[in-house]
Design a protein around this motif. Structure first.
Motif, PDB file in Angstrom:
ATOM      1  N   GLN A 266       3.910  -2.399  86.729  1.00  0.00           N
ATOM      2  CA  GLN A 266       2.734  -1.644  87.149  1.00  0.00           C
ATOM      3  C   GLN A 266       1.669  -2.571  87.723  1.00  0.00           C
ATOM      4  OE1 GLN A 266       4.571  -0.690  84.644  1.00  0.00           O
ATOM      5  NE2 GLN A 266       4.993   1.434  85.190  1.00  0.00           N
TER       6      GLN A 266
ATOM      7  N   PRO B  27      -1.188   9.047  85.165  1.00  0.00           N
ATOM      8  CA  PRO B  27       0.171   9.146  84.629  1.00  0.00           C
ATOM      9  C   PRO B  27       1.223   9.588  85.631  1.00  0.00           C
ATOM     10  CG  PRO B  27      -1.411   9.998  83.066  1.00  0.00           C
ATOM     11  CD  PRO B  27      -2.173   9.750  84.331  1.00  0.00           C
TER      12      PRO B  27
ATOM     13  N   LEU C 243       2.064   6.709  87.852  1.00  0.00           N
ATOM     14  CA  LEU C 243       2.778   5.662  87.123  1.00  0.00           C
ATOM     15  C   LEU C 243       4.222   6.055  86.849  1.00  0.00           C
ATOM     16  CD1 LEU C 243       0.049   4.481  84.594  1.00  0.00           C
ATOM     17  CD2 LEU C 243       1.042   3.159  86.455  1.00  0.00           C
ATOM     18  N   ARG C 244       4.433   7.336  86.550  1.00  0.00           N
ATOM     19  CA  ARG C 244       5.806   7.761  86.295  1.00  0.00           C
ATOM     20  C   ARG C 244       6.680   7.587  87.542  1.00  0.00           C
ATOM     21  NH1 ARG C 244       3.310  11.686  82.874  1.00  0.00           N
ATOM     22  NH2 ARG C 244       3.223  13.261  84.529  1.00  0.00           N
TER      23      ARG C 244
ATOM     24  N   THR D 252       3.787   5.646  80.805  1.00  0.00           N
ATOM     25  CA  THR D 252       2.485   5.624  81.493  1.00  0.00           C
ATOM     26  C   THR D 252       1.385   4.937  80.699  1.00  0.00           C
ATOM     27  OG1 THR D 252       1.863   7.787  80.565  1.00  0.00           O
ATOM     28  CG2 THR D 252       3.040   7.788  82.662  1.00  0.00           C
TER      29      THR D 252
ATOM     30  N   ALA E  84       3.838  -0.933  81.008  1.00  0.00           N
ATOM     31  CA  ALA E  84       4.095   0.289  80.245  1.00  0.00           C
ATOM     32  C   ALA E  84       4.822  -0.056  78.949  1.00  0.00           C
ATOM     33  CB  ALA E  84       4.926   1.259  81.075  1.00  0.00           C
TER      34      ALA E  84
END
Length: 676
Positions: A29, A61, A64-65, A370, A383
């Motif tokens: 990330q 979220p 990020l997913r 996330t 994460a």
């Protein structure tokens, strides 16, 4: 400022996401944040104040997913495999229950919680998603409804299972036309809400010894229903405290002083205005540790008279002059027949547990994918799903849930399509008795572990682990205490299991799933052989003492070994028949399931099971390696459960950042004008 920064990034995000998708699945990330920084600085010429902006994007979220990469398999095909049956109905049901009216409420009174559960069930019934006649026409549809409904409201689903399986199913199967014409339609519409009066305060697992009596009065052609002692009160009666008008009361049937054993009799407990009937005493059991939308009651009967025709007379009857006739000769056999609805009830509860397990795993894994915290450089850019701690805690449970899915599908088919001559019934009984413990214990482990691994967020009611813990503990007890059911499994398996010699497949290595399955087979046979030998040694006079006082651990271990071998067998069969694109990831999950099972029983495997010390030493490392390999696919494997966001209604599974941007009071917002 936060929202302005986030809004300004929206326009550059598509190019960032495109760059992310092209990266390997394990791209950090931190790399995403760097891409955002570059894009934003190029567009706006901003060199400072990036920290808050980066944190905002890195904490979105849904974005990020998306950085976890594309799935290696077709999610729709996996969902079809997992759903197993009634695919169109399941699709329509998911859409129907995704209305915001189904979103849970928490800060409400006991009365409102029960009222909401009833209204939600009424909506599902009015839409035609469940019927008591499904037991004749399409029993798998009943189980599908239980699995999906339990995801949104386990309390509502508990009321459903009593109305349609225990009460409705008993009327359907033990009753005749005189009962069907009066009740079946009202059962489907909830106009004739019912309950199931089997358990008594003093007689749970030994219900055959219950005290409630039904004495036939030839003069009035009525049965007199009576609770003679405090221990005879009907206990934990779902739907009984508020909503039920009828109760199938199980009682000792006495005609001319002779006891003919347990029979079911329809007893009205409320009139059409829901006023309690004379001679019936209803006591509300109040608050419980969970599922408070269920109105549980204690029921007492003070010489309540009901017409002779209220006896459910499919197998036994009493004529007007008091002549008792039956097609089942012994009292014990009659009890097993009238209580047979508990078998399908165990499948219903296993299905509910499976729904809860899928939801809890999805919530935990979405959050873990996330929730960013410390990475290699000390920044909050990694994460927690990348951590081995998180992977080793949650991903074996994901593998176990897939295994239970395939095992449960097998049991559902065996129950629904067993031969009508009864030749398969004994085996089906054993399967029903083992699958409920396996599924409900799995749910309990999932919600306990997932709650802890989600930290403080997992402790909030709105993130739903508390709801599913309540479901798990209810499931472990209802329709037979899990460990007591495992005693029955052991008894039935001992009666049919024959000694055999197993040839270990090559290579004899833990990299070979076939060899690991062989170890499970070997463990099952060995444990049952040991148990049988000990009982034989005890002799007829010592069986009870050996069984109840000396060999409890061995009984439980042998029964669970049977369950584990069954799940392994059905997992392997599912892979064999699956679409070719699904086989690689399913094979990884199967391998992890086997290793996790071996690891839990590693001491036995090393001492008695033929596993070498060098091989045993590698089990943990190989399981960890598989978890690492599966982790990039974990989100997609949960997406294959096909649970909509509204069905989940857990902020940490959705946009938990936005949820915490306002004073939410721990409630998920509802945006529906429909009355629940």
């Amino acid at each position: 400022m936060w929202r302005r920064n986030l809004k300004s990034l929206t326009s550059v995000w598509p190019s960032v996401r495109q760059s992310c998708v092209a990266r390997p699945p394990k791209a950090s990330q931190e790399a995403v944040c760097q891409l955002v920084l570059v894009a934003r600085s190029q567009r706006y010429g901003i060199q400072k104040r990036f920290k808050s902006t980066v944190a905002a994007v890195a904490s979105n979220p849904s974005d990020l997913r998306s950085t976890w990469g594309s799935p290696s398999f077709d999610i729709d095909k996996m969902a079809t495999l997992l759903d197993h049956d009634n695919h169109d109905m399941r699709k329509e049901f998911r859409q129907f229950v995704s209305d915001p009216v189904m979103i849970p409420k928490y800060n409400i009174s006991l009365f409102e919680e029960r009222d909401i559960a009833l209204k939600r069930l009424k909506r599902i019934c009015d839409a035609g998603f469940i019927s008591v006649l499904d037991f004749k026409n399409n029993p798998l549809r009943i189980f599908a409804a239980h699995e999906l409904a339990a995801i949104i409201d386990p309390a509502m689903t508990t009321k459903m299972t009593v109305q349609f399986n225990l009460f409705g199913g008993t009327v359907l199967k033990l009753g005749t036309e005189r009962h069907h014409s009066k009740l079946l339609k009202g059962i489907d519409t909830l106009d004739d809400m019912g309950c199931f009066g089997l358990t008594e305060l003093g007689y749970g697992n030994n219900a055959v010894e219950m005290e409630t009596s039904a004495i036939y009065d030839k003069n009035t052609k009525e049965f007199i229903i009576n609770s003679p002692t405090t221990l005879a009160q009907k206990y934990w009666i779902t739907n009984g405290a508020m909503h039920a008008k009828h109760c199938v009361v199980f009682a000792q049937l006495i005609v001319d002083g002779e006891n003919h054993g347990i029979h079911g009799i329809l007893v009205p407990i409320r009139d059409d205005n829901l006023k309690v009937m004379p001679g019936v005493r209803v006591e509300d059991m109040g608050y419980k540790m969970g599922l408070n939308g269920v109105d549980n009651a204690k029921l007492f009967f003070d010489n309540v008279r009901v017409p002779r025709e209220n006896l459910l007379n499919r197998y036994s009857d009493v004529s007007a002059d008091g002549t008792f006739t039956t097609s089942i000769k012994s009292n014990r056999a009659r009890f097993l027949t009238v209580a047979d609805q508990l078998l399908s009830g165990r499948i219903c509860i296993a299905s509910m547990s499976q729904g809860g397990a899928k939801a809890a795993l999805t919530i935990a894994i979405r959050y873990a994918a996330t929730r960013l915290t410390v990475g290699p450089k000390g920044k909050s850019d990694t994460a927690i799903l990348k951590y081995q701690l998180q992977q080793r805690s949650i991903l074996p449970l994901l593998a176990n849930t897939y295994a239970i899915n395939f095992g449960l599908d097998y049991v559902k088919d065996r129950w629904a399509f067993q031969k009508t001559d009864g030749s398969e019934h004994a085996e089906v009984v054993t399967l029903c008795c083992v699958i409920k413990p396996m599924a409900s214990w799995n749910l309990e482990e999932i919600v306990s572990v997932a709650r802890e691994r989600c930290g403080g967020q997992g402790y909030l009611s709105c993130n739903r682990f508390g709801t599913f813990i309540g479901l798990a503990h209810a499931a472990m007890t209802a329709e037979g205490d899990n460990s007591v059911l495992m005693q029955k499994v052991a008894k039935e398996r001992l009666a049919v299991l024959k000694p055999s010699t197993l040839e270990a497949p090559n290579p004899k290595d833990i990299d070979n799933p076939a060899y690991l399955h062989h170890l499970l087979q070997r463990r099952e046979l060995s444990l049952f052989a040991c148990l049988g030998k000990n009982l034989q040694k005890a002799g007829k006079q010592g069986v009870f003492e050996t069984w109840m006082y000396q060999e409890s651990d061995l009984i439980q271990a042998a029964s669970k070994a049977f369950g584990e071998r069954l799940l392994s067998e059905q997992f392997a069969a599912a892979i064999e028949n699956a679409d070719v694109s699904l086989k690689p990831v399913l094979s990884q999950l199967y391998h992890l399931f086997l290793l996790d099972t071996i690891e839990k029983n590693l001491a036995w495997m090393l001492m008695h099971g033929g596993l070498s010390l060098p091989a045993g030493d590698k089990v943990n490392a190989l399981a960890a390696q598989l978890c690492d390999q599966i982790s990039p696919q974990a989100l997609a494997l949960c997406d294959a459960f096909d649970i909509t966001d509204t069905m989940l209604s857990a902020p940490i599974a959705l946009n938990w950042v936005d949820f915490n941007a306002y004073d939410n009071q721990g409630e998920v917002p509802q945006k529906s004008n429909v009355d629940p």
